[in-house]
Enzyme design. Sequence first.
Site, PDB file in Angstrom:
ATOM      1  N   SER A  90      -9.691   1.434   2.905  1.00  0.00           N
ATOM      2  CA  SER A  90      -8.863   2.248   2.046  1.00  0.00           C
ATOM      3  C   SER A  90      -7.809   1.461   1.259  1.00  0.00           C
ATOM      4  CB  SER A  90      -8.161   3.314   2.882  1.00  0.00           C
ATOM      5  OG  SER A  90      -7.316   2.715   3.846  1.00  0.00           O
ATOM      6  N   SER A 109      -9.759  -1.136   7.080  1.00  0.00           N
ATOM      7  CA  SER A 109      -9.250  -0.868   5.733  1.00  0.00           C
ATOM      8  C   SER A 109      -8.532  -1.991   5.020  1.00  0.00           C
ATOM      9  CB  SER A 109      -8.324   0.340   5.763  1.00  0.00           C
ATOM     10  OG  SER A 109      -9.072   1.490   5.557  1.00  0.00           O
ATOM     11  N   LYS A 115       0.862  -1.185   0.000  1.00  0.00           N
ATOM     12  CA  LYS A 115       0.000   0.000   0.000  1.00  0.00           C
ATOM     13  C   LYS A 115       0.899   1.236   0.000  1.00  0.00           C
ATOM     14  CE  LYS A 115      -3.956   1.820   2.684  1.00  0.00           C
ATOM     15  NZ  LYS A 115      -4.821   1.570   3.851  1.00  0.00           N
TER      16      LYS A 115
HETATM   17  N1  GLN Z   1     -13.093   3.466   6.414  1.00  0.00           N
HETATM   18  C1  GLN Z   1     -12.522   3.933   7.650  1.00  0.00           C
HETATM   19  C2  GLN Z   1     -12.150   5.385   7.528  1.00  0.00           C
HETATM   20  O1  GLN Z   1     -12.417   5.963   6.529  1.00  0.00           O
HETATM   21  C3  GLN Z   1     -11.347   3.092   8.016  1.00  0.00           C
HETATM   22  C4  GLN Z   1     -10.116   3.470   7.303  1.00  0.00           C
HETATM   23  C5  GLN Z   1      -8.929   2.641   7.645  1.00  0.00           C
HETATM   24  O2  GLN Z   1      -9.041   1.584   8.272  1.00  0.00           O
HETATM   25  N2  GLN Z   1      -7.775   3.151   7.291  1.00  0.00           N
HETATM   26  O3  GLN Z   1     -11.606   5.967   8.421  1.00  0.00           O
END
Ligand code: GLN
Length: 503
Positions: free
Chosen positions: A166, A190, A91
């Site tokens: 994400s 994410s 990532k």
């Molecule tokens: N979807 C969640 C957010 O937008 C989790 C994101 C993540 O785990 N990095 O914060």
Amino acid sequence: MTTPSTDVTSTPCFDPGDDLTARVQSVRDGDTTTSLRLESMLTAIDTVNPSLNAYHEILSDSARVTANSIDTRLAAGEDPGPLAGSVIALKDNLCTTEGYTTCSSRMLENYRSPFDATVVTRLLNAGATLIGKTNMDEFAMGSSSETCAWGPVRNPHGINRVPGGSSGGSAAAVSAGITDAALGSDTGGSIRQPAAFCGCVAFKPTYGRISRYGLVAFGSSLDQIGPIARSVRDAAMIYEVLGGIDPHDATTSDLAVEPPLADGPIDPSSLRVGIPREHCTDRNHPGVTANLQRIIESLRAAGATIVDIDLPLTDHGISTYYVIAPAEASSNLSRYDGIRYGYRADPRPGEGLEELYARTRTEGFGPEVRRRIMLGTYVLSAGYYDAYYKRSLQVRRLIKQEFDSAFQKCDVLLGPTSPCPAFRIGAELDPISMYLNDVYTVNANIAGIPAISVPGGMIDEDGESLPMGLHLQTPAYCETTLLRIASTVESMVRQADPIAAGA
Ligand code: GLN
């Protein structure tokens, strides 16, 4: 050697016998070489990536050098490590000295890290070949990978669908077969939600099991790095390489990381499986409910004791998370001021430092990141600190206690990873509906416990067949139990639904 599928419109399939573990073995056995495997992936990336947008940057030069050196060492009878022969993607919020580390943000468009994240060093030391940096929601904020500054990532199971977020680029790349596995970061779900949307496995260990050194910080008390892979066996193998104490990260645990699958899958007849009522509501897509029910019945038939569990704070997790995570993000992201590093707006004549800061941050960050910074700054401000931030820390403690009492009654919690399958690109523009994607995943981060998403079968949605994920959670540091149970559930799903499992 298997050539990765390049037809992104067909349902990507994983042959259960063709996971990372098998691929590494085929290189060791001399059936193929790391370099040949890498070249085949690079060719597939050329074909597939323009439509998927999973990768921002392909590290072909450094990957070729690594692959060549792994093959030379193997030919000389050396052991380059357990991941020799494998190809792994990262990532783009994991710092690498090779290439850029952009967090899919204009703010870091030209940023090159002077050091490698600990996970990167550990992968290289274990013999992995690192193929590229994957797209993500900007600064890991989002559940669809649509906030990526380099355009949305697409789901190989449905090209007009999101891959989740994400870590959407990592999940899409694994799903499309253009890497053996990938790393992502998980602050509220994410890696797990994208894995569920793309039909992969994602494993978030206990907070502190894997070093965060070199992970660009979002919510430091919630962030964990974890693998996205084709199988539980692959995820376990990568976890074993990454886990363990790191002098660069004071929050890492000194508990030894056991080989999690040394004893194989667990016998379900010895298990108490807890099903949280709050995870089985009618907010779930009917296909999610049906697939969950099916695995519950398979576990029951195999002798597992099914226990109803109450987790009444489930829904409070989202509100708690959306105070704590933005609060930490507003502090972590204050370093991007355009002066020390990162994007800087063109100075205007007569403009003061304050205006330059403001314009740099307005131009460098996208709308979701700006929303989180404003939210975080607000909840930390003197007048609201007690009402929001302090109150959220109190709820965080209650959520931990709720898990503690649930685990008195069961060994593992089972539910869906996400209430719905992958939605259409552009469908969920309202932030609250987007945030609700993580209703079942955020509490594992809030409590710091390990959690995994395994493919749970396919769902029909408007004529498309889409994957869904099953979510399993155990108490902190019980990774071995969690991975063994996940392995059992994975084989049950594969037996019941060979198409979903890719057989
Ligand atoms: N979807 C969640 C957010 O937008 C989790 C994101 C993540 O785990 N990095 O914060």
